[in-house]
Design an enzyme around this catalytic site. Structure first.
Site, mmCIF file in Angstrom:
data_model
loop_
_atom_site.group_PDB
_atom_site.id
_atom_site.type_symbol
_atom_site.label_atom_id
_atom_site.label_comp_id
_atom_site.label_asym_id
_atom_site.label_seq_id
_atom_site.Cartn_x
_atom_site.Cartn_y
_atom_site.Cartn_z
ATOM 1 N N LYS A 172 3.133 3.916 1.609
ATOM 2 C CA LYS A 172 1.825 3.328 1.924
ATOM 3 C C LYS A 172 1.001 3.164 0.650
ATOM 4 C CE LYS A 172 -1.734 5.964 3.500
ATOM 5 N NZ LYS A 172 -2.997 5.735 2.773
ATOM 6 N N ASN A 173 0.907 4.244 -0.133
ATOM 7 C CA ASN A 173 -0.015 4.227 -1.268
ATOM 8 C C ASN A 173 0.475 3.367 -2.425
ATOM 9 O OD1 ASN A 173 -1.747 5.768 0.162
ATOM 10 N ND2 ASN A 173 -1.439 7.663 -1.009
ATOM 11 N N ARG B 60 -2.161 4.981 10.903
ATOM 12 C CA ARG B 60 -2.577 4.352 9.637
ATOM 13 C C ARG B 60 -1.488 4.488 8.573
ATOM 14 N NH1 ARG B 60 -8.029 6.141 7.130
ATOM 15 N NH2 ARG B 60 -7.077 4.752 5.605
ATOM 16 N N CYS C 1 -16.291 9.273 3.496
ATOM 17 C CA CYS C 1 -15.161 9.289 4.419
ATOM 18 C C CYS C 1 -14.928 10.722 4.820
ATOM 19 C CB CYS C 1 -13.921 8.673 3.804
ATOM 20 S SG CYS C 1 -13.063 9.776 2.719
ATOM 21 N N ARG D 110 -16.156 10.855 -2.162
ATOM 22 C CA ARG D 110 -15.271 9.889 -2.813
ATOM 23 C C ARG D 110 -15.986 8.686 -3.430
ATOM 24 N NH1 ARG D 110 -9.975 9.360 0.994
ATOM 25 N NH2 ARG D 110 -8.965 8.817 -0.950
ATOM 26 N N ASP E 46 -2.168 15.328 -0.709
ATOM 27 C CA ASP E 46 -1.743 14.683 0.540
ATOM 28 C C ASP E 46 -0.675 15.484 1.287
ATOM 29 O OD1 ASP E 46 -3.517 12.671 0.112
ATOM 30 O OD2 ASP E 46 -2.051 11.152 -0.460
HETATM 31 C C1 UD1 Z 1 -5.422 8.176 -3.752
HETATM 32 C C2 UD1 Z 1 -4.582 8.159 -2.502
HETATM 33 C C3 UD1 Z 1 -4.850 9.397 -1.655
HETATM 34 C C4 UD1 Z 1 -4.649 10.647 -2.488
HETATM 35 C C5 UD1 Z 1 -5.450 10.574 -3.782
HETATM 36 C C6 UD1 Z 1 -5.176 11.742 -4.716
HETATM 37 C C7 UD1 Z 1 -4.293 5.838 -1.949
HETATM 38 C C8 UD1 Z 1 -4.619 4.716 -1.038
HETATM 39 N N1 UD1 Z 1 -4.913 6.987 -1.716
HETATM 40 O O1 UD1 Z 1 -6.782 8.142 -3.351
HETATM 41 O O2 UD1 Z 1 -3.961 9.382 -0.542
HETATM 42 O O3 UD1 Z 1 -5.063 11.775 -1.747
HETATM 43 O O4 UD1 Z 1 -5.133 9.363 -4.489
HETATM 44 O O5 UD1 Z 1 -3.830 11.855 -5.002
HETATM 45 O O6 UD1 Z 1 -3.489 5.715 -2.850
HETATM 46 N N2 UD1 Z 1 -13.361 10.159 -7.797
HETATM 47 C C9 UD1 Z 1 -14.619 10.025 -8.354
HETATM 48 N N3 UD1 Z 1 -14.971 8.814 -8.868
HETATM 49 C C10 UD1 Z 1 -14.132 7.741 -8.867
HETATM 50 C C11 UD1 Z 1 -12.848 7.880 -8.310
HETATM 51 C C12 UD1 Z 1 -12.491 9.114 -7.784
HETATM 52 O O7 UD1 Z 1 -15.396 10.976 -8.378
HETATM 53 O O8 UD1 Z 1 -14.516 6.676 -9.354
HETATM 54 C C13 UD1 Z 1 -12.976 11.467 -7.228
HETATM 55 C C14 UD1 Z 1 -12.730 11.360 -5.724
HETATM 56 O O9 UD1 Z 1 -13.924 11.517 -5.012
HETATM 57 C C15 UD1 Z 1 -11.774 12.497 -5.494
HETATM 58 C C16 UD1 Z 1 -10.954 12.533 -6.783
HETATM 59 O O10 UD1 Z 1 -11.722 11.836 -7.758
HETATM 60 O O11 UD1 Z 1 -12.471 13.711 -5.332
HETATM 61 C C17 UD1 Z 1 -9.578 11.906 -6.665
HETATM 62 O O12 UD1 Z 1 -9.700 10.580 -6.258
HETATM 63 P P1 UD1 Z 1 -8.611 9.455 -6.605
HETATM 64 O O13 UD1 Z 1 -7.535 10.045 -7.451
HETATM 65 O O14 UD1 Z 1 -9.347 8.270 -7.121
HETATM 66 O O15 UD1 Z 1 -8.011 9.156 -5.175
HETATM 67 P P2 UD1 Z 1 -7.940 7.802 -4.403
HETATM 68 O O16 UD1 Z 1 -7.441 6.723 -5.310
HETATM 69 O O17 UD1 Z 1 -9.176 7.572 -3.630
#
Ligand code: UD1
Length: 422
Positions: free
Chosen positions: A22-23, A399, A118, A123, A307
Site C-alpha cells: 500500500k505505502n 483501507r 488524524c 501529523r 506500523d
Molecule cells: C508513512 C506511512 C505510515 C507510517 C509512517 C512512519 C504512508 C502512506 N504512510 O506516514 O504508514 O506509519 O510513514 O513509518 O506511507 N512529521 C512532522 N512534520 C512533517 C512530516 C511528518 O512533524 O512534515 C511527523 C509526523 O507527525 C509523525 C512523524 O513525523 O509524528 C513521522 O511521519 P512520516 O514519517 O512523515 O509518516 P507519513 O509519511 O505520514
C-alpha cells in the site's frame, strides 16, 4: 457496517500470498502525475486506499485504467486538468498530500487541502512545505488549503530534514526530479517503499542516486517519460501475518515476502520465540516454543516499524513475562490497548510506553477497530482468544489489507465477514 467474527484457538499453517505494498503503491500512483506518458504499475493491491488515490488522480484529469480483470495492473497517464486536491478526498487519506510535489514540479502550481489531524496524532506537513520552499516554491495557507506556486519552476537545493519523515522525503524526491540542477535530501527516510519509488522514477528518466541511504541526490531533468514498474511486496502485511503465525503457534509461508524488508523486526520476532527465515518463494514463520516478553522501540527504518507495533503488542499480550513497547514515531498510537484489555490482556500505558504483562489466555469479546493497524491487532488477539471475538468498523482494515478473511481462512483460521449490520 461490516464486522469480522473470529473463533480463536486454531493453529495456523499453510501459505499466504503477500499483496503489493500500500505505502509504495500510493506514492507510485502519485508519481504518475509527473509525466503525460503512461506509467504502468503492476502488483497493485486491491484495497480502498488505492481506489481513493485513483479517484484523486482522476479528478486531476489523469486516466487511471485497469489493464485486466484482476485490477492489479493500472495504466496511469494524461494531462493535468485540475491542480486542486480537494478536502473531501484528502481528509479521508493523508497520503493524498503526496500529489503536492509532483503537481508543483510539473504544473508549477498546486492547491492541496491540508490533511488535518488524524486518529494517530496531529501529523503536520511542515517538513514537506519547508523543503518545497527551499526549492523556490511560494507557499501560503488559505481556507484550509496549501497554495503552492513556482512560476519559473523549482530549483535544486540542499535540504536537511530535521526528522527522517517518509512522506516529506517522498514529496521532495518527486518534486526534485523535474527541478533545475541538483537536490540533496539529507537525513532522508530509508524505508524500502522510498527506494521502490526512486527505482520507478529512475525508470521514468529521473536521475536519483543514494537509494536506500540517508542522502538522496537528485539531478533534475526536463521531463520524465512512461515506464513499467511492479510494486514491491507489502512488508507490513507480511509482518502482520507473521504475527498471526506467532500468536497461534503456527507455521506459515509468506509467499513473496522479503526478509530484508523486516529490518530490526527480525530480531524482535526471534527474541520472543518466533522463528523467521528466508525460504524458497518467501519467508517462513513458525513458533514451537512459548512466547517470551521483549522490549521494543519503534524507529524509522531499519528500526522496528511503528506500523507493526499494534500487531506485535497483541502477540506479546500472551507472552511469558513482561514487555515494554515505546512508540517514538506517532503520539496517541495506543488506541488498541483498551480493546485488547477488554479481551483479558494486561497492558498499561504511560506516556509513549506501554507495559504488557503477559497473560495465559485471552477471551473473545466484541471490540471496535480504531485505525488500520490497530484493527488487525484485534483480529490477532481474536485468533488466539478462547471463544468468539467480533471486530466491528472493519472499513479501517479494508483501507490497507486485501481479503483478510480469505487469506486467514485459507491457513486454518475460523473467521467470517458479516456484511451489512453495525
Ligand atoms: C508513512 C506511512 C505510515 C507510517 C509512517 C512512519 C504512508 C502512506 N504512510 O506516514 O504508514 O506509519 O510513514 O513509518 O506511507 N512529521 C512532522 N512534520 C512533517 C512530516 C511528518 O512533524 O512534515 C511527523 C509526523 O507527525 C509523525 C512523524 O513525523 O509524528 C513521522 O511521519 P512520516 O514519517 O512523515 O509518516 P507519513 O509519511 O505520514
Amino acid at each position: 457496517m461490516d464486522r469480522f467474527i473470529i473463533r480463536g484457538g486454531q493453529r495456523l499453517s499453510g501459505e499466504i500470498h503477500i499483496s503489493g505494498a500500500k505505502n509504495a503503491g500510493l506514492k507510485l500512483m502519485a508519481a504518475g502525475l509527473l509525466t503525460s506518458e503512461r506509467l504502468i504499475l503492476s502488483n497493485v493491491p486491491q484495497i480502498a486506499d488505492i481506489r481513493l488515490m485513483a479517484q484523486l488522480l482522476r479528478q486531476h484529469g489523469i486516466d487511471v485504467t485497469a489493464q485486466d480483470d484482476s485490477g492489479r495492473v493500472l495504466a496511469i497517464g494524461g494531462e493535468v486538468t485540475s491542480i486542486e486536491a480537494p478536502y473531501d478526498i484528502v481528509s479521508k487519506m493523508r497520503a493524498s498530500i503526496l500529489v503536492l510535489g509532483p503537481l508543483l514540479a510539473r504544473m508549477r502550481k498546486a492547491r492541496v487541502s491540508l490533511p488535518g489531524g488524524c486518529a494517530i496524532g496531529t501529523r503536520p506537513v511542515d517538513m514537506h512545505l519547508r523543503g518545497l520552499e527551499a526549492m523556490g516554491a511560494k507557499i501560503s495557507l488559505e481556507n484550509g488549503y496549501i497554495h503552492a506556486s513556482a512560476p519559473k519552476g523549482l530549483q535544486g537545493d540542499k535540504i536537511v530534514l530535521p526528522f527522517a519523515s517518509v512522506g516529506a522525503t517522498e514529496n521532495l524526491l518527486m518534486a526534485a526530479t523535474l527541478a533545475k540542477g541538483r537536490t540533496e535530501i539529507i537525513n532522508a527516510a530509508r524505508e524500502p517503499e522510498i527506494s521502490d519509488l526512486a527505482t520507478c522514477l529512475n525508470r521514468m528518466g529521473a536521475r536519483i542516486t543514494g537509494l536506500g541511504t540517508g542522502s538522496l541526490i537528485i539531478d533534475g531533468v526536463d521531463a520524465l517519460h512512461g515506464a513499467e514498474h511492479a510494486i514491491m511486496p507489502d512488508r507490513i502485511e507480511c509482518g502482520t501475518y507473521a504475527c498471526a503465525a506467532g500468536i497461534t503457534g503456527g507455521d506459515v509461508l509468506l509467499v513473496g515476502g522479503q526478509l530484508q524488508d523486516f529490518g530490526a523486526a527480525i530480531q524482535s520476532f526471534e527474541e520472543c520465540g518466533v522463528e523467521v527465515s528466508a525460504a524458497p518463494g518467501g519467508i517462513r514463520v513458525r513458533r514451537d516454543q512459548p512466547l517470551r516478553g521483549v522490549d521494543i522501540m519503534t524507529e524509522p527504518f531499519p528500526g522496528f516499524p511503528t506500523d507493526m507495533q499494534a500487531q506485535f503488542m497483541a502477540m506479546l499480550s500472551i507472552a511469558e513475562g513482561a514487555s515494554m513497547i515505546t512508540e517514538t514515531i506517532f503520539e496517541n498510537r495506543f488506541m488498541h490497548v483498551p480493546e485488547l484489555n477488554r479481551m483479558g490482556a494486561h497492558i498499561n500505558v504511560h506516556k509513549s510506553s506501554a507495559i504488557i504483562r503477559g497473560v495465559s489466555r485471552l477471551s473473545g469479546a466484541p471490540v471496535m477497530a480504531t485505525d488500520l493497524r490497530a484493527s488487525f491487532s484485534l483480529i490477532l488477539a481474536g485468533l488466539a482468544a478462547e471463544g468468539e471475538t467480533s471486530v466491528s468498523r472493519v472499513y479501517h482494515l479494508d483501507r490497507g489489507y486485501e481479503k483478510v478473511d480469505e487469506k486467514l481462512a485459507a491457513i486454518g483460521a475460523d473467521i467470517a465477514r458479516i456484511t451489512g449490520d453495525s
